[in-house]
Write a protein that holds these residues in place. Structure first.
Motif, PDB file in Angstrom:
ATOM      1  N   GLN A  41      -5.477  -9.032  -6.335  1.00  0.00           N
ATOM      2  CA  GLN A  41      -5.622  -7.666  -7.127  1.00  0.00           C
ATOM      3  C   GLN A  41      -6.006  -6.378  -6.721  1.00  0.00           C
ATOM      4  OE1 GLN A  41      -8.631  -8.311 -10.405  1.00  0.00           O
ATOM      5  NE2 GLN A  41      -7.918  -9.735 -10.760  1.00  0.00           N
ATOM      6  N   GLU A  42      -6.629  -5.783  -6.381  1.00  0.00           N
ATOM      7  CA  GLU A  42      -6.937  -4.218  -5.840  1.00  0.00           C
ATOM      8  C   GLU A  42      -6.612  -4.801  -3.940  1.00  0.00           C
ATOM      9  OE1 GLU A  42     -10.679  -1.492  -7.424  1.00  0.00           O
ATOM     10  OE2 GLU A  42     -10.542  -3.618  -7.834  1.00  0.00           O
ATOM     11  N   GLU A  43      -5.562  -3.091  -3.963  1.00  0.00           N
ATOM     12  CA  GLU A  43      -6.278  -3.364  -2.344  1.00  0.00           C
ATOM     13  C   GLU A  43      -6.416  -1.681  -1.739  1.00  0.00           C
ATOM     14  OE1 GLU A  43      -2.072  -5.190  -1.119  1.00  0.00           O
ATOM     15  OE2 GLU A  43      -0.619  -3.899  -2.314  1.00  0.00           O
ATOM     16  N   PHE A  44      -6.381  -2.273  -0.502  1.00  0.00           N
ATOM     17  CA  PHE A  44      -6.618  -0.964  -0.028  1.00  0.00           C
ATOM     18  C   PHE A  44      -6.597  -1.821   1.898  1.00  0.00           C
ATOM     19  CE2 PHE A  44     -11.200  -3.135   0.450  1.00  0.00           C
ATOM     20  CZ  PHE A  44     -11.362  -2.270   2.074  1.00  0.00           C
ATOM     21  N   GLY A  45      -6.420  -0.116   2.266  1.00  0.00           N
ATOM     22  CA  GLY A  45      -6.262  -0.034   3.602  1.00  0.00           C
ATOM     23  C   GLY A  45      -7.057   0.985   4.075  1.00  0.00           C
ATOM     24  N   LEU A  97       0.730  -1.298  -0.279  1.00  0.00           N
ATOM     25  CA  LEU A  97      -0.204   0.116   0.277  1.00  0.00           C
ATOM     26  C   LEU A  97       1.089   1.026  -0.019  1.00  0.00           C
ATOM     27  CD1 LEU A  97      -2.717  -0.739   2.655  1.00  0.00           C
ATOM     28  CD2 LEU A  97      -2.705  -0.303  -0.010  1.00  0.00           C
ATOM     29  N   SER A  98       0.378   2.214  -0.867  1.00  0.00           N
ATOM     30  CA  SER A  98       0.608   3.573  -0.719  1.00  0.00           C
ATOM     31  C   SER A  98       0.050   4.408  -0.089  1.00  0.00           C
ATOM     32  CB  SER A  98       0.855   3.988  -1.839  1.00  0.00           C
ATOM     33  OG  SER A  98       0.290   4.365  -2.395  1.00  0.00           O
ATOM     34  N   GLU A  99      -1.241   4.472   0.910  1.00  0.00           N
ATOM     35  CA  GLU A  99      -2.115   5.255   1.280  1.00  0.00           C
ATOM     36  C   GLU A  99      -3.010   4.850   1.682  1.00  0.00           C
ATOM     37  OE1 GLU A  99      -3.696   8.006  -1.767  1.00  0.00           O
ATOM     38  OE2 GLU A  99      -5.125   6.300  -2.500  1.00  0.00           O
ATOM     39  N   ALA A 100      -3.486   4.789   2.703  1.00  0.00           N
ATOM     40  CA  ALA A 100      -4.730   4.078   2.984  1.00  0.00           C
ATOM     41  C   ALA A 100      -5.915   5.117   3.897  1.00  0.00           C
ATOM     42  CB  ALA A 100      -3.493   3.408   5.018  1.00  0.00           C
ATOM     43  N   HIS A 101      -6.668   4.996   3.897  1.00  0.00           N
ATOM     44  CA  HIS A 101      -7.904   5.415   4.583  1.00  0.00           C
ATOM     45  C   HIS A 101      -8.639   5.514   5.334  1.00  0.00           C
ATOM     46  CE1 HIS A 101      -9.153   5.702   0.231  1.00  0.00           C
ATOM     47  NE2 HIS A 101      -8.793   4.286  -0.105  1.00  0.00           N
ATOM     48  N   ILE A 102      -9.523   6.971   5.842  1.00  0.00           N
ATOM     49  CA  ILE A 102      -9.633   6.891   7.529  1.00  0.00           C
ATOM     50  C   ILE A 102     -11.170   6.477   7.055  1.00  0.00           C
ATOM     51  CG2 ILE A 102      -9.527   7.943   9.484  1.00  0.00           C
ATOM     52  CD1 ILE A 102      -7.219  10.063   8.435  1.00  0.00           C
ATOM     53  N   PHE A 119       0.741  -2.631  12.717  1.00  0.00           N
ATOM     54  CA  PHE A 119       1.054  -1.274  13.607  1.00  0.00           C
ATOM     55  C   PHE A 119       1.432  -0.267  13.180  1.00  0.00           C
ATOM     56  CE2 PHE A 119       1.968   1.178  17.393  1.00  0.00           C
ATOM     57  CZ  PHE A 119       0.600   1.866  17.700  1.00  0.00           C
ATOM     58  N   GLU A 120       0.886   0.768  12.510  1.00  0.00           N
ATOM     59  CA  GLU A 120       1.781   2.116  12.375  1.00  0.00           C
ATOM     60  C   GLU A 120       2.008   3.125  13.805  1.00  0.00           C
ATOM     61  OE1 GLU A 120       2.777   5.843  11.357  1.00  0.00           O
ATOM     62  OE2 GLU A 120       3.824   4.254  10.193  1.00  0.00           O
ATOM     63  N   LYS A 121       3.373   3.308  13.983  1.00  0.00           N
ATOM     64  CA  LYS A 121       3.630   3.622  15.390  1.00  0.00           C
ATOM     65  C   LYS A 121       4.067   5.415  15.454  1.00  0.00           C
ATOM     66  CE  LYS A 121       7.552   3.561  18.732  1.00  0.00           C
ATOM     67  NZ  LYS A 121       8.451   2.834  19.079  1.00  0.00           N
ATOM     68  N   GLU A 122       4.141   5.868  13.987  1.00  0.00           N
ATOM     69  CA  GLU A 122       4.129   7.274  14.793  1.00  0.00           C
ATOM     70  C   GLU A 122       3.261   7.526  14.656  1.00  0.00           C
ATOM     71  OE1 GLU A 122       6.352   9.031  11.077  1.00  0.00           O
ATOM     72  OE2 GLU A 122       7.568   7.373  11.446  1.00  0.00           O
ATOM     73  N   MET A 123       1.922   7.087  13.867  1.00  0.00           N
ATOM     74  CA  MET A 123       0.357   7.478  14.250  1.00  0.00           C
ATOM     75  C   MET A 123       0.221   6.887  15.380  1.00  0.00           C
ATOM     76  SD  MET A 123      -0.692   7.339   9.965  1.00  0.00           S
ATOM     77  CE  MET A 123      -2.492   6.875   9.953  1.00  0.00           C
ATOM     78  N   ASN A 124       0.358   6.221  15.674  1.00  0.00           N
ATOM     79  CA  ASN A 124      -0.305   5.217  16.913  1.00  0.00           C
ATOM     80  C   ASN A 124      -1.534   4.278  16.308  1.00  0.00           C
ATOM     81  OD1 ASN A 124      -0.582   4.121  19.123  1.00  0.00           O
ATOM     82  ND2 ASN A 124      -1.690   5.758  19.739  1.00  0.00           N
ATOM     83  N   ALA A 125      -1.493   3.918  15.352  1.00  0.00           N
ATOM     84  CA  ALA A 125      -2.601   3.449  14.308  1.00  0.00           C
ATOM     85  C   ALA A 125      -2.163   1.922  13.953  1.00  0.00           C
ATOM     86  CB  ALA A 125      -2.789   4.488  13.554  1.00  0.00           C
ATOM     87  N   TYR A 126      -3.891   0.928  13.967  1.00  0.00           N
ATOM     88  CA  TYR A 126      -3.340  -0.029  13.853  1.00  0.00           C
ATOM     89  C   TYR A 126      -3.964   0.274  11.867  1.00  0.00           C
ATOM     90  CZ  TYR A 126      -3.075  -2.763  17.414  1.00  0.00           C
ATOM     91  OH  TYR A 126      -2.349  -3.335  19.229  1.00  0.00           O
ATOM     92  N   VAL A 127      -3.545  -0.815  10.941  1.00  0.00           N
ATOM     93  CA  VAL A 127      -3.322  -0.514   9.713  1.00  0.00           C
ATOM     94  C   VAL A 127      -4.298  -1.975   9.413  1.00  0.00           C
ATOM     95  CG1 VAL A 127      -3.017   0.606   7.438  1.00  0.00           C
ATOM     96  CG2 VAL A 127      -2.560   1.761   8.808  1.00  0.00           C
ATOM     97  N   LEU A 128      -5.863  -1.745   8.366  1.00  0.00           N
ATOM     98  CA  LEU A 128      -6.370  -3.178   8.065  1.00  0.00           C
ATOM     99  C   LEU A 128      -6.268  -2.854   6.390  1.00  0.00           C
ATOM    100  CD1 LEU A 128      -7.582  -5.704   8.359  1.00  0.00           C
ATOM    101  CD2 LEU A 128     -10.054  -4.125   8.090  1.00  0.00           C
ATOM    102  N   CYS A 129      -4.883  -3.936   6.020  1.00  0.00           N
ATOM    103  CA  CYS A 129      -4.599  -3.652   5.042  1.00  0.00           C
ATOM    104  C   CYS A 129      -5.978  -5.030   4.033  1.00  0.00           C
ATOM    105  CB  CYS A 129      -3.472  -4.283   4.521  1.00  0.00           C
ATOM    106  SG  CYS A 129      -1.826  -3.213   5.413  1.00  0.00           S
TER     107      CYS A 129
END
Length: 126
Positions: free
Chosen positions: A67-71, A7-12, A51-61
């Motif tokens: 084929q397509e992926e999102f976070g 992933l290069s980006e994820a959605h909130i 787990f993205e430490k800087e953002m203190n966030a879990y990312v579901l990928c």
């Protein structure tokens, strides 16, 4: 089933909440920024949590049909609050729609991802 995300980006998630279907907890998420169509035929999906430490966030990928992926980003003070619910400590279904939750109707397009579970990171502490 897990995979290695690229992933290069994820959605909130804009909004979300817990509900239940046939005794299974369902995490319903409104994510209007997702670019692909909600009527995608879902034959197979893979997922992994980061787990993205800087953002203190879990990312579901999630990868659809190999084929397509999102976070989806669940920062502790925003959407991550949903992961503190008792339902998030077992197996649950994630349902994603582009529509705002207050506008949902019976025919609203969505994607459903069953049998999701979160293994919590020791780094997170939550």
């Amino acid at each position: 089933m897990t995979y290695s995300p690229k992933l290069s980006e994820a959605h909130i998630p804009y909004d979300g909440g817990w509900t239940e279907e046939d005794g299974t907890p369902v995490l319903l998420l409104s994510v209007p920024t997702i670019q692909f169509k909600m009527n995608t035929n879902l034959h197979k999906f893979s997922y992994t949590w980061l787990f993205e430490k800087e953002m203190n966030a879990y990312v579901l990928c999630i990868r659809l049909n190999n084929q397509e992926e999102f976070g989806l980003i669940f920062s502790q003070k925003e959407a991550g609050v949903l992961l503190l619910d008792a339902d998030a400590y077992g197996e649950f279904t994630v349902v994603v729609t582009k529509e705002h939750i207050e506008n949902l109707k019976d025919d609203t397009p969505y994607l459903s991802f069953p049998k999701i579970s979160l293994t919590r990171s020791l780094l997170a502490g939550w």
